[in-house]
Write a protein that holds these residues in place. Structure first.
Motif, mmCIF file in Angstrom:
data_model
loop_
_atom_site.group_PDB
_atom_site.id
_atom_site.type_symbol
_atom_site.label_atom_id
_atom_site.label_comp_id
_atom_site.label_asym_id
_atom_site.label_seq_id
_atom_site.Cartn_x
_atom_site.Cartn_y
_atom_site.Cartn_z
ATOM 1 N N ASP A 1 38.494 40.667 48.325
ATOM 2 C CA ASP A 1 38.823 40.082 49.309
ATOM 3 C C ASP A 1 39.601 38.707 49.073
ATOM 4 O O ASP A 1 39.596 37.851 49.927
ATOM 5 C CB ASP A 1 37.544 39.471 50.220
ATOM 6 N N GLU A 2 40.291 38.540 47.989
ATOM 7 C CA GLU A 2 40.926 37.525 47.530
ATOM 8 C C GLU A 2 42.317 37.909 47.269
ATOM 9 O O GLU A 2 42.674 38.671 46.188
ATOM 10 C CB GLU A 2 40.134 36.716 46.338
ATOM 11 N N TRP B 1 46.428 35.843 46.577
ATOM 12 C CA TRP B 1 47.174 34.513 46.443
ATOM 13 C C TRP B 1 48.610 34.768 46.950
ATOM 14 O O TRP B 1 49.151 36.061 46.908
ATOM 15 C CB TRP B 1 47.316 33.898 45.078
ATOM 16 N N LEU C 1 45.937 30.079 48.770
ATOM 17 C CA LEU C 1 45.196 31.181 49.005
ATOM 18 C C LEU C 1 45.213 31.814 50.450
ATOM 19 O O LEU C 1 45.196 31.021 51.271
ATOM 20 C CB LEU C 1 43.814 30.612 48.663
#
Length: 205
Positions: free
Chosen positions: A192-193, A195, A204
């Motif tokens: 779920d991350e 950049w 982010l």
């Protein structure tokens, strides 16, 4: 396994890491995303993102990506020897996320995500229209990975040679492709991350 000085949290990869999440994908990060488009032997389109991806040679220009599982992308490349790779920009992130779902082989992710195709000049699969950069590739090798004992694992590495390149002119400045103008989306570690890199620096998502 512990570090006696207390400076490092240490563990062996043949046992539990003891953390809430496996840290390795967060260590080898941020990672570019290969948005791979292919055609099946019957001409059905497929589009899927892969974050185990990078460029591996300059002359001739070659890239690689790997797939956990023998997915449609790999199956299609084995059958046809061709694929296009589109850079994921920030404004295409939602479409990329839709195409990461597990669609059946007869479904075309371009249609499911409402994405427009950009016609290729040297291969049959199309790229994603609106992508800052599209690479047309021909397969060099598809290899099933093995562990250090030589046991085959359910991961497949695809090596391709880039045969044509398409660049969004708005990302060119003084004869250079400016990554920050493309505002690419990068994998930051966990599912779920993400950049992104833009003219104002990194942020982010």
């Amino acid at each position: 396994m512990t570090d006696d000085t207390g400076t490092y949290y240490s563990y062996r990869t043949d046992g539990p890491h003891g953390l809430a999440r496996n840290p390795l994908k967060a260590i080898v990060a941020p990672r570019p995303i290969a948005w791979v488009s292919t055609l099946s032997a019957d001409g059905v389109g497929n589009l899927a993102p892969y974050s185990f991806f990078n460029m591996i040679n300059d002359v001739p220009p070659m890239i690689m990506f790997s797939s956990t599982g023998y997915k449609d992308s790999v199956r299609n490349i084995v059958a046809t020897g061709e694929f296009a790779l589109s850079m994921v920009s920030h404004r295409l992130a939602e479409g990329m996320n839709i195409t990461s779902a597990d669609f059946p082989p007869e479904s075309d992710e371009f249609d499911a995500a409402g994405l427009e195709r950009f016609p290729s000049v040297a291969i049959r699969p199309c790229g994603v229209a609106g992508s800052p950069a599209i690479l047309e590739c021909r397969s060099v090798e598809v290899r099933q990975l093995k562990d250090r004992q030589g046991v085959a694992i359910d991961s497949w590495m695809v090596i391709g040679e880039i045969v044509a390149v398409h660049l969004d002119r708005t990302c060119l400045a003084d004869g250079r492709f400016r990554t920050e103008l493309a505002v690419p989306v990068l994998r930051a570690g966990y599912a779920d991350e993400y950049w992104s890199i833009g003219p104002q620096g990194k942020f982010l998502m």
